[in-house]
Design a protein around this motif. Structure first.
Motif, PDB file in Angstrom:
ATOM      1  N   ASP A  63       0.944  -1.410  -0.029  1.00  0.00           N
ATOM      2  CA  ASP A  63      -0.245   0.016  -0.191  1.00  0.00           C
ATOM      3  C   ASP A  63       0.659   2.100   0.116  1.00  0.00           C
ATOM      4  O   ASP A  63       1.875   1.387   0.657  1.00  0.00           O
ATOM      5  N   ILE A  64       0.690   2.207  -0.810  1.00  0.00           N
ATOM      6  CA  ILE A  64       1.226   3.555  -0.626  1.00  0.00           C
ATOM      7  C   ILE A  64       0.702   4.185   0.111  1.00  0.00           C
ATOM      8  O   ILE A  64      -0.002   4.693   0.077  1.00  0.00           O
ATOM      9  N   PHE A 107      -1.230   7.777   0.411  1.00  0.00           N
ATOM     10  CA  PHE A 107      -1.102   8.712  -0.893  1.00  0.00           C
ATOM     11  C   PHE A 107      -2.500   9.421  -0.920  1.00  0.00           C
ATOM     12  O   PHE A 107      -2.134   9.961  -2.367  1.00  0.00           O
ATOM     13  N   ASN A 116      -3.249  12.763  -3.518  1.00  0.00           N
ATOM     14  CA  ASN A 116      -3.794  14.044  -4.633  1.00  0.00           C
ATOM     15  C   ASN A 116      -4.806  14.907  -4.403  1.00  0.00           C
ATOM     16  O   ASN A 116      -4.568  15.693  -4.200  1.00  0.00           O
ATOM     17  N   GLY A 151      -1.217  12.175  -8.109  1.00  0.00           N
ATOM     18  CA  GLY A 151      -1.288  10.712  -8.023  1.00  0.00           C
ATOM     19  C   GLY A 151      -1.061   9.913  -8.932  1.00  0.00           C
ATOM     20  O   GLY A 151      -0.775   8.873  -8.804  1.00  0.00           O
ATOM     21  N   LEU A 158       1.454   6.577  -9.013  1.00  0.00           N
ATOM     22  CA  LEU A 158       1.096   4.730  -9.516  1.00  0.00           C
ATOM     23  C   LEU A 158       1.276   4.501 -10.037  1.00  0.00           C
ATOM     24  O   LEU A 158       2.037   3.256 -10.440  1.00  0.00           O
ATOM     25  N   ARG A 188      -2.790  -4.329  -9.327  1.00  0.00           N
ATOM     26  CA  ARG A 188      -3.453  -2.689  -9.055  1.00  0.00           C
ATOM     27  C   ARG A 188      -4.981  -3.950  -8.414  1.00  0.00           C
ATOM     28  O   ARG A 188      -4.935  -4.192  -9.715  1.00  0.00           O
ATOM     29  N   GLU A 206      -4.681   2.465  -4.550  1.00  0.00           N
ATOM     30  CA  GLU A 206      -3.533   2.463  -3.860  1.00  0.00           C
ATOM     31  C   GLU A 206      -2.755   1.078  -3.458  1.00  0.00           C
ATOM     32  O   GLU A 206      -1.443   1.302  -3.112  1.00  0.00           O
TER      33      GLU A 206
END
Length: 467
Positions: A329-330, A333, A337, A345, A349, A368, A372
Motif C-alpha cells: 500500500d502506498i 497516498f 491527491n 497521484g 501510481l 493493482r 493505491e
C-alpha cells in the motif's frame, strides 16, 4: 435447439422437406415463401443461417442474398444459396457464404451447416488456446509478397499447376504448390498459408483429408481457410471433409473453363471468411486483455489477479512448495491527491507499478487491486525469501523521488510503501491455509500492522514467521 435456420423457397413441398431434414438434426427452423417474406422474417428472428431455394416468386437468390447482406447484422449471417448456371457466380458475387445443390445428401447439407456454425461470430471465443496471462498470438509466417498466400496440394504437380494456371488470373492471392510433407513442415515452422486447397486423395485414398486434419490440429495453421477438391466418384466424402474443418468442397474439375470462375469466387469467399474470423479473434483477445488490465498502470487488475492467485496457490500446494502473498500500500497516498492533485497521484501510481514490476522475479504475479493497493504473489518462495523480496520492493519504491507532471506544486515527491506478507508453507504439519483467501486475509492483517506501526515497513504474518 442448435439454432434457428431460415429456409426460403417458393415451393411449399420444398420448404416442408427442408424443414423436416433440418429438424431431424435438432435445428429450429423458420420458413418464408418469398424474398420479401424472408427479409421481414430476418428482421424479426435474426437467423443464424439462411438457406435460399431457387423458386422464389418475387426475386432470385442472388438478389435476396444482396438484400439480406444490406440488413443490420446481415453481413455476419451465413447465407447458402441454391443456384444454377450463371446465377451461381452471381450469388457468390452477392455475398453468398456457399452454394447448395438440389440433390445434396442430408449428411453433406448438415455438415456444411455445422461448418458455418463453427465459424459464425462469437463461436471461436471459447476456443482461444493461448495462455491467458500473455494472450500471445502465433508469429506470422514470412511471405514473399503482400497478397494472401494459398497452397495447393494435389495428387500430382501437373494437377496443381493446372489449378493454379486456371485460377491465378482470377484471384487476388498468391498460389504456391506443395507436397503434403512440405505443407506440414512449413506450417510447423510458422510459414502458414492463408488458404489450403487440398485434394481429398493425394497418394492414397483419403490421405488429403488426413493432411487437412493434421493442419487443422497444428497451432500455427489451425486458423487457415481450407477447401477440399473431390473427384466425382468420391462425392460421399464431402460431409467428412466439411466436418474435419473444410470450409467448402470443390469439384476436381475446378480448373475447367466452365467452373474456374465459380471456383475462384468460392476460394475468395473462404479467404474473406478467414479474414473476418481473424478480425473477430483479435478483437476478442484485445477485449480480454483490456478486461484483465488496469488502464493506468498496465498491470493486471483484480478481476484477473484473484482467480490467478487461486491457481498459483493450488499449484504450490500440489507441488509441496511454499507460496508467498504480499499486499503493498502506498503510504499517505490520499495526501498526494489532496495536495498535488490527481495527475500527481496518477504519476505516482504509474511509477510505483513500474518499480515494483522491475524488482519482482519473472514468475511473480503483480496486480493493482485497489486505489493505491498492489498484490504480489510468488511461487516457490519461503518466508525468508519473501522478506528479502519485500525489502527489495520497498527499497525500489523509495530509491528516488517520483517526478510529477508539469503544473504540480513540486517537481518530484518521495514515496514509500508498507508491505504485509503471508506465506503458505509446504510439508506435513505446516498448516497450509485451505484457501487463497486465507492467505490474503493474513497478508491484509500484516499490512494493517505495518501501517499502524509507522508505515514504510514490512510485517510478516505472525503465525507464519517461524518458516
Amino acid at each position: 435447439m442448435a439454432g434457428r435456420i431460415l429456409v426460403v423457397d417458393g415451393v411449399p413441398t420444398n420448404r416442408i422437406t427442408m424443414k423436416v431434414r433440418l429438424a431431424s438434426a435438432c435445428h429450429e427452423v423458420a420458413t418464408a415463401a418469398s424474398g420479401q417474406d424472408a427479409l421481414r422474417m430476418a428482421r424479426l428472428i435474426h437467423p443464424r443461417i439462411v438457406l435460399i431455394g431457387a423458386n422464389l416468386p418475387d426475386m432470385d437468390g442472388p438478389a435476396l442474398c444482396a438484400a439480406l447482406r444490406a440488413l443490420p447484422q446481415g453481413a455476419e449471417t451465413p447465407v447458402l444459396v441454391q443456384a444454377r448456371g450463371e446465377d451461381r457466380v452471381a450469388a457468390l458475387s452477392a455475398g453468398a457464404s456457399g452454394l447448395i445443390e438440389p440433390n445434396d445428401a442430408d449428411l453433406t447439407l448438415l455438415a456444411r451447416i455445422r461448418g458455418l456454425m463453427r465459424h459464425e461470430p462469437g463461436a471461436e471465443t471459447g476456443a482461444l488456446e493461448a495462455p491467458v496471462p500473455g494472450l500471445a498470438e502465433a508469429a506470422a509466417g514470412f511471405a514473399h509478397d503482400d497478397r494472401p498466400r494459398a497452397v495447393f496440394v494435389a495428387d500430382s504437380p501437373a494437377t496443381a499447376l493446372g489449378w493454379r494456371h486456371a485460377l491465378q488470373g482470377r484471384v487476388g492471392f498468391a498460389i504456391a504448390i506443395a507436397e503434403p510433407e512440405r505443407a506440414l513442415a512449413e506450417a510447423a515452422s510458422g510459414r502458414v498459408a492463408d488458404l489450403y486447397l487440398i485434394a481429398a486423395d493425394v497418394q492414397q485414398p483419403g490421405d488429403g483429408l488426413r493432411l487437412l486434419s493434421e493442419l487443422r490440429s497444428r497451432p500455427h495453421s489451425r486458423d487457415a481457410a481450407f477447401v477440399v477438391a473431390l473427384r466425382p466418384e468420391r462425392a460421399e466424402m464431402a460431409p467428412v471433409a466439411l466436418d474435419l474443418g473444410a470450409g467448402d468442397v470443390l469439384a476436381w474439375s475446378l480448373a475447367s473453363p466452365g467452373t474456374a470462375p465459380e471456383a475462384a469466387m468460392r476460394l475468395e469467399a473462404q479467404l474473406a471468411r478467414k479474414r473476418e474470423a481473424d478480425r473477430r479473434r483479435h478483437e476478442t483477445r484485445r477485449n480480454m486483455r483490456w478486461a484483465m488490465t488496469d488502464p493506468l498502470t498496465g498491470l493486471h487488475n483484480r478481476r484477473y489477479a484473484l482467480p490467478r492467485l487461486a491457481e498459483l496457490a493450488a499449484e504450490a500446494q500440489e507441488a509441496g512448495r511454499d507460496f508467498a502473498v504480499m499486499l503493498l500500500d502506498i503510504d499517505r497516498f490520499k495526501q498526494v491527491n489532496d495536495v498535488y492533485g490527481h495527475p500527481a497521484g496518477d504519476a505516482v501510481l504509474g511509477e510505483v507499478a513500474t518499480r515494483l514490476a522491475s524488482a519482482l522475479p519473472a514468475d511473480a504475479l503483480l496486480a493493482r487491486i485497489g486505489g493505491e493497493e498492489f498484490l504480489a504473489a510468488l511461487p516457490d518462495c519461503p518466508a525468508r525469501s519473501a522478506r528479502r523480496v519485500a525489502e527489495a520492493l520497498r527499497q525500489a519504491v523509495m530509491a528516488e523521488p517520483v517526478c510529477l507532471p508539469p503544473g504540480c506544486d513540486s517537481a518530484a515527491l518521495g514515496v514509500t510503501v508498507s508491505v504485509g506478507v503471508a506465506v503458505g508453507q509446504a510439508g506435513p504439519g505446516c498448516g497450509w491455509p485451505a484457501e487463497p483467501e486465507t492467505l490474503l486475509a493474513c497478508a491484509d492483517r500484516a499490512l494493517l500492522n505495518a501501517k499502524s506501526s509507522g508505515r514504510n515497513r514490512i510485517v510478516v504474518a505472525p503465525q507464519m514467521a517461524h518458516a
